[in-house]
Design an enzyme around this catalytic site. Structure first.
Site, PDB file in Angstrom:
ATOM      1  N   LYS A 115     -12.644   2.855   2.417  1.00 30.37           N
ATOM      2  CA  LYS A 115     -13.182   2.326   1.164  1.00 30.37           C
ATOM      3  C   LYS A 115     -12.757   3.169  -0.028  1.00 30.37           C
ATOM      4  O   LYS A 115     -12.562   2.653  -1.119  1.00 30.37           O
ATOM      5  CB  LYS A 115     -14.709   2.226   1.218  1.00 30.37           C
ATOM      6  CG  LYS A 115     -15.189   1.025   2.016  1.00 30.37           C
ATOM      7  CD  LYS A 115     -16.630   0.688   1.705  1.00 30.37           C
ATOM      8  CE  LYS A 115     -17.088  -0.504   2.517  1.00 30.37           C
ATOM      9  NZ  LYS A 115     -18.544  -0.658   2.530  1.00 30.37           N
ATOM     10  N   LYS A 197      -9.465  -5.830  11.480  1.00 29.46           N
ATOM     11  CA  LYS A 197     -10.711  -6.555  11.782  1.00 29.46           C
ATOM     12  C   LYS A 197     -10.916  -7.654  10.748  1.00 29.46           C
ATOM     13  O   LYS A 197     -10.494  -7.514   9.592  1.00 29.46           O
ATOM     14  CB  LYS A 197     -11.905  -5.600  11.831  1.00 29.46           C
ATOM     15  CG  LYS A 197     -12.447  -5.208  10.481  1.00 29.46           C
ATOM     16  CD  LYS A 197     -13.872  -4.653  10.547  1.00 29.46           C
ATOM     17  CE  LYS A 197     -14.298  -4.342   9.112  1.00 29.46           C
ATOM     18  NZ  LYS A 197     -15.629  -3.827   8.942  1.00 29.46           N
ATOM     19  N   LYS A 200     -15.246  -9.367   5.425  1.00 33.70           N
ATOM     20  CA  LYS A 200     -15.769 -10.158   4.313  1.00 33.70           C
ATOM     21  C   LYS A 200     -14.863 -10.040   3.103  1.00 33.70           C
ATOM     22  O   LYS A 200     -14.784 -10.928   2.286  1.00 33.70           O
ATOM     23  CB  LYS A 200     -17.143  -9.605   3.898  1.00 33.70           C
ATOM     24  CG  LYS A 200     -18.255  -9.843   4.871  1.00 33.70           C
ATOM     25  CD  LYS A 200     -19.559  -9.334   4.272  1.00 33.70           C
ATOM     26  CE  LYS A 200     -20.286  -8.430   5.230  1.00 33.70           C
ATOM     27  NZ  LYS A 200     -21.462  -7.782   4.675  1.00 33.70           N
TER      28      LYS A 200
HETATM   29  P1  TYM Z   1     -21.706  -5.228   7.436  1.00 33.57           P
HETATM   30  O1  TYM Z   1     -22.507  -5.965   6.417  1.00 33.57           O
HETATM   31  O2  TYM Z   1     -20.351  -4.763   7.068  1.00 33.57           O
HETATM   32  O3  TYM Z   1     -21.554  -6.101   8.736  1.00 33.57           O
HETATM   33  C1  TYM Z   1     -22.664  -6.711   9.364  1.00 33.57           C
HETATM   34  C2  TYM Z   1     -22.497  -6.687  10.872  1.00 33.57           C
HETATM   35  O4  TYM Z   1     -21.323  -7.382  11.261  1.00 33.57           O
HETATM   36  C3  TYM Z   1     -20.543  -6.590  12.133  1.00 33.57           C
HETATM   37  N1  TYM Z   1     -19.136  -6.935  11.932  1.00 33.57           N
HETATM   38  C4  TYM Z   1     -18.302  -7.355  12.892  1.00 33.57           C
HETATM   39  N2  TYM Z   1     -18.485  -7.545  14.209  1.00 33.57           N
HETATM   40  C5  TYM Z   1     -17.425  -7.994  14.933  1.00 33.57           C
HETATM   41  N3  TYM Z   1     -16.216  -8.242  14.385  1.00 33.57           N
HETATM   42  C6  TYM Z   1     -15.984  -8.070  13.068  1.00 33.57           C
HETATM   43  N4  TYM Z   1     -14.797  -8.337  12.538  1.00 33.57           N
HETATM   44  C7  TYM Z   1     -17.055  -7.594  12.257  1.00 33.57           C
HETATM   45  N5  TYM Z   1     -17.184  -7.300  10.938  1.00 33.57           N
HETATM   46  C8  TYM Z   1     -18.457  -6.896  10.758  1.00 33.57           C
HETATM   47  C9  TYM Z   1     -20.865  -5.169  11.745  1.00 33.57           C
HETATM   48  O5  TYM Z   1     -20.582  -4.280  12.786  1.00 33.57           O
HETATM   49  C10 TYM Z   1     -22.343  -5.268  11.456  1.00 33.57           C
HETATM   50  O6  TYM Z   1     -23.094  -5.194  12.651  1.00 33.57           O
HETATM   51  N6  TYM Z   1     -23.554  -0.622   7.443  1.00 33.57           N
HETATM   52  C11 TYM Z   1     -23.814  -1.976   7.919  1.00 33.57           C
HETATM   53  C12 TYM Z   1     -25.138  -2.518   7.445  1.00 33.57           C
HETATM   54  C13 TYM Z   1     -26.302  -1.655   7.795  1.00 33.57           C
HETATM   55  C14 TYM Z   1     -26.845  -1.425   9.080  1.00 33.57           C
HETATM   56  C15 TYM Z   1     -27.942  -0.529   8.883  1.00 33.57           C
HETATM   57  C16 TYM Z   1     -26.535  -1.866  10.359  1.00 33.57           C
HETATM   58  C17 TYM Z   1     -27.026  -0.933   6.898  1.00 33.57           C
HETATM   59  N7  TYM Z   1     -28.010  -0.264   7.551  1.00 33.57           N
HETATM   60  C18 TYM Z   1     -28.701  -0.079   9.955  1.00 33.57           C
HETATM   61  C19 TYM Z   1     -27.307  -1.421  11.422  1.00 33.57           C
HETATM   62  C20 TYM Z   1     -28.370  -0.525  11.217  1.00 33.57           C
HETATM   63  C21 TYM Z   1     -22.709  -2.852   7.389  1.00 33.57           C
HETATM   64  O7  TYM Z   1     -22.085  -2.576   6.424  1.00 33.57           O
HETATM   65  O8  TYM Z   1     -22.571  -4.031   8.030  1.00 33.57           O
END
Ligand code: TYM
Length: 333
Positions: A115, A197, A200
């Protein structure tokens, strides 16, 4: 003996449009997990601001994400659904945990490096501190299990390290959480570049299928997906990354096993295969999209879910925070 029900926590950032990667990696499992665990699900808007956001959009996306959680089958009577910024204990615990985290550890985080290269004009402290806030999210609720995709593994490992470090410095305070990664689909790849990967914030919008995409768009994106020249629908992530990714998506949405899927497309070309993947994904998304739209029209209900969730989350979070404050020597009145 009374059975102890484990606590499960996960969060999603209300940024951009969610993809089928988010869905397969975590969201789709939430409905079922509620049957066996005390579940807490957060819209992580405090994480979202580590990258500059448009305020009106962030507000709207937060509401929309809460609606999406419900559209995916989360039952707010059973699980806690809330918005991170509504529970001040997250920021408070984050501050305390910062003093148990080393700068070097944060500098080594893959997501931080990635990032900060993409947002070189805004390498803010929050971006670097992101994993500590995530550790605070998880540890506040004495979480046993964290269902996430593989891209979050490094963050989860740091949360575990911080928990152990704190527990060792005082007396056991935090439950040390475990990651719960899906057996299939823990890392869904970009349709245009299977080495990356699905994200978004994909540069090429054809690489990501968004949960809000209509059928035509879904079909078009799968039709254009990168494959290989072999024309055989076989699972081999090393030599056939594109096709294997499509198979994973197909299995996740159809509920079929890899063997079943390979058999189904034996002797068929990629054209037919991609059509079937597109149809399956689009038809599975349709009811969720309809429910999302219905819920979004009922802002009062969504706000009541948020308020109720914040209330419940706050109570649990305070308990942990006051334990922490006592241990570190903050004067209690
Ligand atoms: P975020 O918003 O980027 O993504 C949400 C969830 O989607 C999963 N994910 C994927 N899984 C499989 N293949 C992909 N291409 C893919 N892209 C995203 C992510 O692993 C995630 O589970 N930091 C976290 C949000 C968060 C969080 C937490 C998660 C904040 N606090 C506490 C768990 C526990 C995040 O940015 O997810």
């Amino acid at each position: 003996m009374e059975e102890i029900i484990k606590t499960l926590y996960s969060g999603v950032q209300p940024t951009n449009n969610l993809t089928i990667g988010n869905y397969i990696g975590t969201l789709r499992s939430w409905r079922g997990l509620q049957e066996n665990y005390n579940c807490i699900f957060a819209a992580a808007n405090m994480h979202a601001i580590t990258v500059r956001q448009n305020p009106a959009e962030l507000r709207q996306k937060t509401l929309s994400l809460v609606a999406l959680f419900l559209a995916c089958g989360v039952n707010p009577q059973k699980s806690i659904v809330y918005v991170q910024s509504h529970v001040p204990a997250h920021a408070e615990l984050c501050w305390a945990l910062n003093t148990f985290t080393y700068v070097g550890e944060m500098e080594r985080m893959t997501q931080y490096k990635d990032k900060s290269s993409r947002h070189a004009d805004n390498i803010n402290m929050g971006l670097m501190d992101y994993p500590v806030l995530m550790a605070a999210d998880i540890l506040l609720y004495q979480t046993d299990l964290v269902p996430v995709g593989l891209d979050q593994r490094q963050h989860l490992e740091i949360a575990r390290d911080i928990a152990v470090r704190f527990n060792n410095a005082y007396t056991p305070t935090f439950t040390v959480p475990e990651g719960l990664y899906p057996k299939m689909g823990a890392k869904i790849a970009d349709l245009q570049d299977p080495a990356k990967k699905m994200s978004k914030s994909a540069e090429n919008p054809n690489g990501a299928v968004f949960l809000s995409d209509d059928k035509d768009t879904v079909m078009r994106k799968f039709k254009r997906a990168v494959t290989d020249s072999e024309n055989a629908v076989k699972y081999n992530p090393e030599s056939k990354a594109g096709v294997s990714n499509l198979l994973t998506v197909y299995c996740a949405f159809s509920g079929k096993s890899l063997e079943e899927a390979e058999k189904e497309f034996e002797g068929k070309g990629y054209g037919d295969f991609k059509l079937a993947v597109g149809e399956t994904v689009a038809d599975s998304l349709a009811p969720m999209q309809a429910e999302h739209k219905r819920l979004l029209a009922d802002k009062a209900y969504l706000e009541s879910v948020m308020a109720d969730g914040a209330d419940k989350a706050e109570k649990l979070a305070r308990k942990t925070l006051s334990k922490v404050y006592k241990k570190i020597g903050f004067y209690q009145i």
